[in-house]
Write a protein that holds these residues in place. Structure first.
Motif, PDB file in Angstrom:
ATOM      1  N   GLU A 145      -6.704  -3.904  10.937  1.00  0.00           N
ATOM      2  CA  GLU A 145      -7.443  -5.047  10.404  1.00  0.00           C
ATOM      3  C   GLU A 145      -8.540  -5.528  11.364  1.00  0.00           C
ATOM      4  O   GLU A 145      -9.501  -6.165  10.931  1.00  0.00           O
ATOM      5  CB  GLU A 145      -6.480  -6.202  10.106  1.00  0.00           C
ATOM      6  N   LEU A 193      -2.238   7.913   9.174  1.00  0.00           N
ATOM      7  CA  LEU A 193      -1.542   7.729   7.899  1.00  0.00           C
ATOM      8  C   LEU A 193      -0.309   8.622   7.835  1.00  0.00           C
ATOM      9  O   LEU A 193       0.749   8.202   7.358  1.00  0.00           O
ATOM     10  CB  LEU A 193      -2.476   8.023   6.729  1.00  0.00           C
ATOM     11  N   LYS A 225      -3.865  -8.136   1.163  1.00  0.00           N
ATOM     12  CA  LYS A 225      -4.175  -6.776   0.718  1.00  0.00           C
ATOM     13  C   LYS A 225      -3.508  -5.723   1.598  1.00  0.00           C
ATOM     14  O   LYS A 225      -3.171  -4.642   1.125  1.00  0.00           O
ATOM     15  CB  LYS A 225      -5.695  -6.571   0.686  1.00  0.00           C
ATOM     16  N   THR A 226      -3.302  -6.025   2.869  1.00  0.00           N
ATOM     17  CA  THR A 226      -2.565  -5.093   3.718  1.00  0.00           C
ATOM     18  C   THR A 226      -1.112  -5.013   3.272  1.00  0.00           C
ATOM     19  O   THR A 226      -0.519  -3.927   3.262  1.00  0.00           O
ATOM     20  CB  THR A 226      -2.671  -5.513   5.192  1.00  0.00           C
ATOM     21  N   ASP A 268      -0.115  -5.405   0.209  1.00  0.00           N
ATOM     22  CA  ASP A 268      -0.169  -4.577  -0.999  1.00  0.00           C
ATOM     23  C   ASP A 268      -0.227  -3.093  -0.644  1.00  0.00           C
ATOM     24  O   ASP A 268       0.424  -2.256  -1.290  1.00  0.00           O
ATOM     25  CB  ASP A 268      -1.395  -4.944  -1.849  1.00  0.00           C
ATOM     26  N   TRP A 269      -1.023  -2.768   0.349  1.00  0.00           N
ATOM     27  CA  TRP A 269      -1.197  -1.377   0.794  1.00  0.00           C
ATOM     28  C   TRP A 269       0.101  -0.830   1.371  1.00  0.00           C
ATOM     29  O   TRP A 269       0.546   0.267   1.020  1.00  0.00           O
ATOM     30  CB  TRP A 269      -2.305  -1.372   1.836  1.00  0.00           C
ATOM     31  N   ALA A 272       2.897  -0.156  -1.335  1.00  0.00           N
ATOM     32  CA  ALA A 272       2.631   0.835  -2.380  1.00  0.00           C
ATOM     33  C   ALA A 272       3.197   2.189  -1.955  1.00  0.00           C
ATOM     34  O   ALA A 272       3.438   2.435  -0.769  1.00  0.00           O
ATOM     35  CB  ALA A 272       1.134   0.944  -2.619  1.00  0.00           C
ATOM     36  N   ASN A 283       2.668   5.558  -0.775  1.00  0.00           N
ATOM     37  CA  ASN A 283       1.558   6.224  -0.105  1.00  0.00           C
ATOM     38  C   ASN A 283       1.704   7.742  -0.062  1.00  0.00           C
ATOM     39  O   ASN A 283       0.886   8.422   0.567  1.00  0.00           O
ATOM     40  CB  ASN A 283       1.411   5.685   1.324  1.00  0.00           C
ATOM     41  N   GLY A 313       6.173   3.881   1.534  1.00  0.00           N
ATOM     42  CA  GLY A 313       5.017   3.074   1.895  1.00  0.00           C
ATOM     43  C   GLY A 313       4.649   3.288   3.349  1.00  0.00           C
ATOM     44  O   GLY A 313       4.823   4.377   3.898  1.00  0.00           O
TER      45      GLY A 313
END
Length: 430
Positions: A112, A159, A324-325, A327-328, A331, A333, A361
């Protein structure tokens, strides 16, 4: 045992203990106020009492919150059975892999700030991983199979570390040449730094090509070293500054001071050989700060961490990460063509595969379907456990999270399932 439970409830009523009040998370007037049946929740209490009485577990702490209020927060059995020390709601546990979500949030604070991207190759921060090879089975003309090496088809990324698709593994959960090399190289030695740990790992073969398989692994440990490189701080200090202090997690860290030793949970002898699990004391200070499994915590501290998630990234006016982080992170991934590692079936209901209705996630498993999993829940609840017996899940659809703490690894999966079953059967209204 009944005295222990009664004392804990009295402390709640009188407001005698900050940890007993969930460290600022308010207590509901009754379970019914937040949609639970008191009578049905007693099934969970009775089952945990039974587990203590029969010697199945030494003791446990369970915390259930819904709509931001605590419906149940109780201690059962013994903090130390041999010493006849009763379990308390502020008992401190080794949480093992429940460390992973905390390390993952710590990493996302750097994302961020623009200091790193999940698209970055790991080798950008740990150059030795650029040359790490991938193991491959080669069949000889005579039919024998041997292990060969090949280059990475694409670089391992941050990631991949966050979602366990890096090609790294653990020296457990099955046996093969690569996993044995982890044991031979002592990649989880307590007397190494994170820099020394990644130096060892980078010399060993990857089990799979990055991005092709989900393999539970030391990925989050490597992520911890990336945090150190990017921030310039030791991992323990970074987590203290970015997570523990802002969220007021006073009992969460890689160890606690000696004055808290008498609050540490102890395992009991278990298994067919009656052996005591090798769970380090909560005051044990090691050189290695494992980003994947090194933290200690309490049920109340971990509840505050989950309440931050429930609030969209902030708690008590302090924002840790953005909505939003969240949410990410929560989810699925995993790519649609991901394969499960050969031994991942051993994780049972935790396996993030389509056959059990789950994905993964950034730091934990995520349920993606209503069915197929043998445990109850809701789509997009997320959860993970620790090898020593700790477990959590957050069900946003039901506005509920649960923290379960014990130190009994031989029955960990059994109790994870039982607690899920008995929490959901007690949920009676929206």
């Amino acid at each position: 045992m009944a005295f222990v439970r009664a004392f804990g409830l009295a402390a709640l009523a009188l407001g005698l203990s900050l940890p007993a009040l969930g460290q600022g998370i308010p207590k509901a007037q009754s379970p019914e106020e937040v949609g639970f049946s008191s009578i049905r929740l007693k099934r969970l209490s009775d089952r945990l009492d039974e587990g203590v009485k029969t010697g199945e577990i030494p003791g446990a702490v369970v915390l259930i919150a819904r709509n931001g209020r605590i419906a149940m927060f109780q201690a059962f059995g013994y903090r130390d059975r041999e010493a006849k020390a009763p379990m308390q709601t502020d008992t401190i546990f080794r949480i093992a892999s429940m460390t992973k979500p905390i390390t993952s949030v710590a990493a996302m604070t750097l994302v961020e700030e623009g200091k790193m991207s999940l698209a970055d190759p790991v080798a950008k921060y740990i150059p030795a991983f650029a040359d790490t090879k991938v193991s491959v089975k080669k069949t000889n003309p005579d039919g024998t199979v041997e292990m060969g090496l090949e280059p990475q088809e694409r670089p391992m990324t941050l990631l991949d570390l966050m979602r366990h698709t890096s090609g790294l593994t653990y020296g457990a959960l099955g046996s093969n040449v690569v996993k044995q090399s982890y044991l031979d190289m002592k990649v989880m030695s307590a007397d190494q730094t994170n820099a020394e740990m990644v130096a060892k790992l980078s010399k060993l073969a990857l089990l799979y090509q990055p991005g092709t398989h989900w393999e539970y692994s030391m990925s989050t440990d490597v992520l911890g070293r990336v945090i150190e490189v990017v921030s310039g701080l030791p991992l323990d200090k970074f987590i203290e500054e970015r997570i523990a202090k802002p969220l007021k997690l006073g009992d969460t860290g890689f160890d606690v001071p000696m004055e808290k030793k008498d609050r540490g949970a102890h395992p009991q002898k278990e298994g067919p050989k009656g052996e005591t699990p090798p769970i380090p004391d909560v005051t044990a200070r090691t050189t290695w700060k494992s980003g994947g499994a090194g933290l200690v915590s309490t049920a109340a501290d971990y509840a505050r961490f989950l309440q931050m998630f429930a609030n969209g990234g902030e708690l008590d006016g302090v924002r840790v990460i953005s909505r939003k982080t969240i949410d990410w992170m929560t989810a699925d991934n995993l790519p649609p063509d991901i394969k499960m590692g050969d031994d991942m079936w051993r994780l049972g209901p935790l396996e993030p595969s389509a056959r059990v209705g789950q994905g993964f996630g950034l730091g934990f498993a995520v349920r993606v379907d209503q069915g197929r999993n043998p445990l109850p829940g809701s789509p997009y609840d997320y959860h993970w456990g620790g090898v020593w017996g700790t477990y959590f899940w957050h069900d946003p659809r039901e506005r509920m999270y649960v923290v379960f703490m014990m130190q009994a690894p031989s029955v960990g999966q059994q109790y994870q399932a039982m607690v899920r079953d008995l929490v959901y059967q007690a949920l009676t209204s929206n």
